[in-house]
Design a protein around this motif. Structure first.
Motif, mmCIF file in Angstrom:
data_model
loop_
_atom_site.group_PDB
_atom_site.id
_atom_site.type_symbol
_atom_site.label_atom_id
_atom_site.label_comp_id
_atom_site.label_asym_id
_atom_site.label_seq_id
_atom_site.Cartn_x
_atom_site.Cartn_y
_atom_site.Cartn_z
ATOM 1 N N LEU A 162 -4.973 -16.673 42.777
ATOM 2 C CA LEU A 162 -5.460 -17.273 41.683
ATOM 3 C C LEU A 162 -5.361 -16.306 40.486
ATOM 4 C CD1 LEU A 162 -7.397 -19.252 41.531
ATOM 5 C CD2 LEU A 162 -8.997 -17.876 42.107
ATOM 6 N N THR A 254 -14.376 -25.357 39.646
ATOM 7 C CA THR A 254 -13.628 -24.759 40.761
ATOM 8 C C THR A 254 -13.092 -26.694 41.133
ATOM 9 O OG1 THR A 254 -15.944 -25.865 41.733
ATOM 10 C CG2 THR A 254 -16.228 -23.981 42.105
ATOM 11 N N ARG A 258 -11.707 -23.190 45.086
ATOM 12 C CA ARG A 258 -11.346 -21.690 44.675
ATOM 13 C C ARG A 258 -11.034 -22.031 42.853
ATOM 14 N NH1 ARG A 258 -6.486 -20.388 46.853
ATOM 15 N NH2 ARG A 258 -7.305 -18.253 45.475
ATOM 16 N N ASN A 259 -12.089 -21.469 42.245
ATOM 17 C CA ASN A 259 -12.710 -20.886 41.232
ATOM 18 C C ASN A 259 -11.317 -21.131 40.581
ATOM 19 O OD1 ASN A 259 -15.409 -20.245 41.466
ATOM 20 N ND2 ASN A 259 -14.710 -18.120 41.970
#
Length: 269
Positions: A162, A254, A258-259
């Motif tokens: 990420l 999101t 997932r952010n």
């Protein structure tokens, strides 16, 4: 979960500690007892990182495959190892060094065909000299999936997590929700080159720094970032804070659980 640069650092560290040595292997926890027995007395020929996967190659075509997942970690040292503390899945020792593994998602022995199958299901790794970025773009340009999701898919690009994904997209002024098929070949070439540069730097320094010199704390007169991940970043985990480039508050949403973080001004959708 560690990103790819951490696994490449571990591969280099383990090669420096144990490559060329005959190892003694044990599983104090007991969950890898059979595998440890097969490794015991063999020589570590070398190590390899592919994305988030660590491979130890031993004489006799034995390969130890490790995926740390969220909780796995290594400790190591010189000389005689200490008494095992906690759930040590695997302990490797030589005449000079010791290595302990705790809490991995995967710790298993693979045959050569299984190693080949593992490599085949992974996308190109920006940290490997044999990476073919065109193989990743072949997937990206045919997909309507948001680009951030594609870059987080280890079968498209291996080793990117990420932090690297959100930061590379910011540096490219590309919104994370851009459909993959709208990314131009030139855009992909630039994005890939930046991933290579950012991840290579992270291998060297042991932390992820993505901020250009003009936006460093000393250049901007701002406080340094304080975060358990370390490093200076543009948008990752900075939701609501002013963008270092344009001062617009960083957004968060999101995607597939997932952010995502991005600047709506620097990365217009």
């Amino acid at each position: 979960m560690p990103e790819g640069h951490t696994i490449h650092r571990l591969a280099a560290r383990h090669a420096a500690l144990l490559a060329g040595d005959k190892v003694t292997a044990a599983s104090p926890q007991g969950r890898f007892a059979e595998g440890a027995a097969r490794l015991c007395g063999t020589v570590l020929d070398g190590t390899e990182a592919y994305g988030k996967h660590l491979l130890h190659h031993y004489a006799g075509e034995l390969t130890l495959h490790i995926h740390l997942g969220l909780y796995g970690r290594f400790t190591d040292g010189d000389g005689e190892p200490p008494e095992p503390v906690g759930q040590v899945r695997l302990r490797l020792t030589s005449d000079r060094h010791w290595l302990d593994l705790r809490g991995p998602t995967a710790c298993e022995l693979l045959t050569p065909p299984e190693v080949a199958a593992l490599r085949a299901r992974l996308g190109p790794d920006p940290l490997r000299a044999d990476a073919d970025p065109h193989r990743a773009y072949h997937r990206i340009r045919r997909s309507g999936t948001p680009l951030a999701a594609l870059l987080l898919d280890q079968s498209v690009v291996a080793g990117t997590g990420l932090i690297f994904v959100t930061e590379a997209l910011f540096r490219a002024n590309v919104p994370p929700t851009l459909p993959g098929r709208l990314l131009t070949p030139a855009g992909w070439d630039a994005l890939w080159a930046d991933l290579v540069a950012l991840m290579t730097r992270a291998v060297g320094y042991g932390q992820i720094d993505t901020v250009r010199d003009a936006h460093l704390p000393e250049a901007m007169g701002r406080p340094a970032r304080v975060d358990r991940h370390g490093g200076e970043v543009y948008v990752y985990r900075r939701s609501g804070a002013p963008c270092h480039v344009c001062a617009t508050p960083v957004s968060r949403d999101t995607l597939a659980g997932r952010n995502l973080y991005w600047c709506p001004t620097c990365q217009p959708g």
